[in-house]
Design a protein around this motif. Structure first.
Motif, PDB file in Angstrom:
ATOM      1  N   THR A   1     -25.298  20.207  13.513  1.00  0.00           N
ATOM      2  CA  THR A   1     -24.950  18.891  14.417  1.00  0.00           C
ATOM      3  C   THR A   1     -25.164  19.160  16.116  1.00  0.00           C
ATOM      4  OG1 THR A   1     -22.435  19.507  15.038  1.00  0.00           O
ATOM      5  CG2 THR A   1     -23.095  18.956  12.741  1.00  0.00           C
TER       6      THR A   1
ATOM      7  N   SER B   1     -20.193  13.211  10.693  1.00  0.00           N
ATOM      8  CA  SER B   1     -20.805  13.763  11.507  1.00  0.00           C
ATOM      9  C   SER B   1     -22.803  13.293  11.349  1.00  0.00           C
ATOM     10  CB  SER B   1     -21.151  15.648  10.994  1.00  0.00           C
ATOM     11  OG  SER B   1     -19.814  15.764  11.260  1.00  0.00           O
TER      12      SER B   1
ATOM     13  N   TRP C   1     -26.535  14.018  12.455  1.00  0.00           N
ATOM     14  CA  TRP C   1     -27.794  15.078  11.540  1.00  0.00           C
ATOM     15  C   TRP C   1     -29.138  14.384  11.933  1.00  0.00           C
ATOM     16  CZ3 TRP C   1     -24.977  12.739   6.956  1.00  0.00           C
ATOM     17  CH2 TRP C   1     -23.678  13.097   6.835  1.00  0.00           C
TER      18      TRP C   1
END
Ligand code: P6P
Length: 335
Positions: free
Chosen positions: A264, A217, A221
Motif C-alpha cells: 500500500t 486501504s 491498492w
C-alpha cells in the motif's frame, strides 16, 4: 507421515513429537526438545494472556506482578518468555525476534538451530480481547556448530526451514506446526496443562469463499488488487478480517480462504515481516496443500536481505491464490 500411521486424536504433544522423531533418521532429539521448549513457553504465554485483562486492574485484587513493577505489555512478556525458553533449552544458537532490533547470539557453542519468532503478533488486539498469536520458524545453522554466527546462518530463504508453527491464543489455545511431514494441530487443555492432537494431518481446502484483506486501504491498492477484490464480491465471497494474522490464517487454512496484505502507499512492501511471519505461515500453507506468494514470487523462495524486511503476502487456498495472481498479473481484468 512417512510411516503412513494415522495418529489417534487425543495423543499428547509430547508423545506425538517423540513418535515423529523417526521422520528424522539422524535425529539426535534436539529438534524434538526445541519443539517442547516452544510448547512450554506457549503454555506460559497462554496463562499470561488469559490474565492480561485482570493484570490492568491487578492492584484491585492485590495481584501486582512479582517484581511489583508497572504491568509490562504482553508482547514484551511473551518475548521474554520465548527468549528464555529458547536459550535455556540449549538447542538454539541464535534468535531473530520481532521485539529485538538485532540478532540475539546466544553464544551457544553446541546450538544447531536458528529460530525466527514473532512472540505475540497482533498485540494491539489484546486490550479488546481479540485472538492473538505467536509465529515461529526453525532453521539449521549453515556454518559449523561452535563457530561464530554468520549472516548466512540468519538470512536463509523460507524453503530452508526445518520446522515452523504458530500458537493461536483464542477461544481455545492451539499449537499448529510442521516439520516438513504435514501439518498437525494441538489444542491446549488448561485443566491438564497439556496440548492434545485435535487436528491431525491438516489439509487446506483447494478453494474457498472467504477473503481477508483490509478494505480500508482500498484507495491505496494497485489496480490488480482492486480487480481481484471486486471479483470476490461478484463471486459473493464472505469478507472476514480480524486484524490478527494468525487468527485469519488459521480460519482460512481450515475452512478455505485467502488472506492478503498487499503493498500500500503506507507500506509499499506490505506490512508483514518475511523472516518471522510470512515464511513460517508459507511453510505451513504449502505443507497443507495451500499456497503463499508475495504477488509474483513464492514466499519460500525469497532470499532475505535485511532482518525485519517486509513482504506483501497472499496466502491461502491454492485456487484462490492462483486466481488472485491472475488479476495481479493483469491476465484478468475486471469483467
Ligand atoms: P492492518 C497485526 O498488527 C498485523 O501484524 C497482523 O496480525 C494483521 O493481519 C495486520 O497487522 C493488520 O494490519 O494494517 O490491516 O491494521
Amino acid at each position: 507421515d512417512q510411516s503412513g500411521m494415522a495418529y489417534s486424536v487425543g495423543t499428547t504433544l509430547d508423545r506425538f513429537i517423540k513418535s515423529k522423531q523417526s521422520d528424522f533418521p539422524f535425529a539426535s532429539g534436539e529438534l524434538s526438545q526445541l519443539l517442547r521448549d516452544i510448547a512450554l513457553a506457549a503454555k506460559i504465554v497462554n496463562r499470561e494472556t488469559n490474565r492480561a485483562g485482570l493484570a490492568n486492574i491487578g492492584g484491585a485484587f492485590g495481584q501486582t506482578n512479582v517484581q511489583g513493577e508497572e504491568q509490562q505489555k504482553l508482547d514484551v512478556i511473551a518475548n521474554i518468555r520465548f527468549m528464555r525458553a529458547l536459550s535455556k533449552g540449549g538447542e538454539v544458537c541464535a534468535i531473530v525476534s520481532e521485539e529485538e532490533d538485532s540478532v540475539i547470539d546466544l553464544q551457544n557453542g553446541s546450538g544447531k538451530y536458528v529460530v525466527a519468532i514473532d512472540p505475540l503478533d497482533g498485540s494491539s488486539n489484546i486490550d479488546v480481547n481479540i485472538s492473538i498469536g505467536t509465529i515461529f520458524s526453525i532453521y539449521r545453522r549453515k556454518t559449523p556448530v561452535g563457530s561464530p554466527i554468520q549472516e548466512e546462518d540468519i538470512m536463509q530463504p523460507g524453503k530452508e526451514q526445518v520446522a515452523a508453527g504458530y500458537v493461536l491464543y483464542g477461544s481455545s489455545t492451539m499449537l499448529v506446526y510442521t516439520t516438513g511431514f504435514g501439518v498437525n494441530g494441538f489444542t491446549y487443555e488448561n485443566s491438564l496443562g497439556e496440548f492434545f492432537l485435535s487436528h491431525p494431518a491438516i489439509q487446506a481446502p483447494k478453494d474457498g469463499k472467504i477473503y481477508s484483506i483490509n478494505e480500508g486501504s482500498e484507495l491505496e491498492w494497485a489496480p490488480g488488487v482492486k480487480n481481484y477484490v471486486d471479483y470476490c464480491k461478484r463471486s459473493q465471497y464472505s469478507a472476514r478480517y480480524i486484524g490478527s494474522l494468525v487468527a485469519d490464517f488459521h480460519r482460512n487454512l481450515l475452512k478455505g480462504g485467502i488472506y492478503a496484505y498487499p503493498s500500500t502507499q503506507k507500506n509499499p512492501n506490505g506490512k508483514l515481516r518475511l523472516l518471522y511471519e510470512a515464511n513460517a505461515l508459507a511453510f505451513i500453507a504449502e505443507q497443507a496443500g495451500a499456497k503463499a506468494t508475495n504477488g509474483t514470487q513464492r514466499i519460500l523462495d525469497i532470499q532475505p536481505e535485511t532482518l525485519h524486511q517486509r513482504t506483501p503476502l497472499w496466502i491461502g487456498s491454492e485456487k484462490m491464490v492462483n486466481e488472485a495472481m491472475g488479476f495481479l498479473s493483469k491476465k484478468r481484468e475486471a469483467v
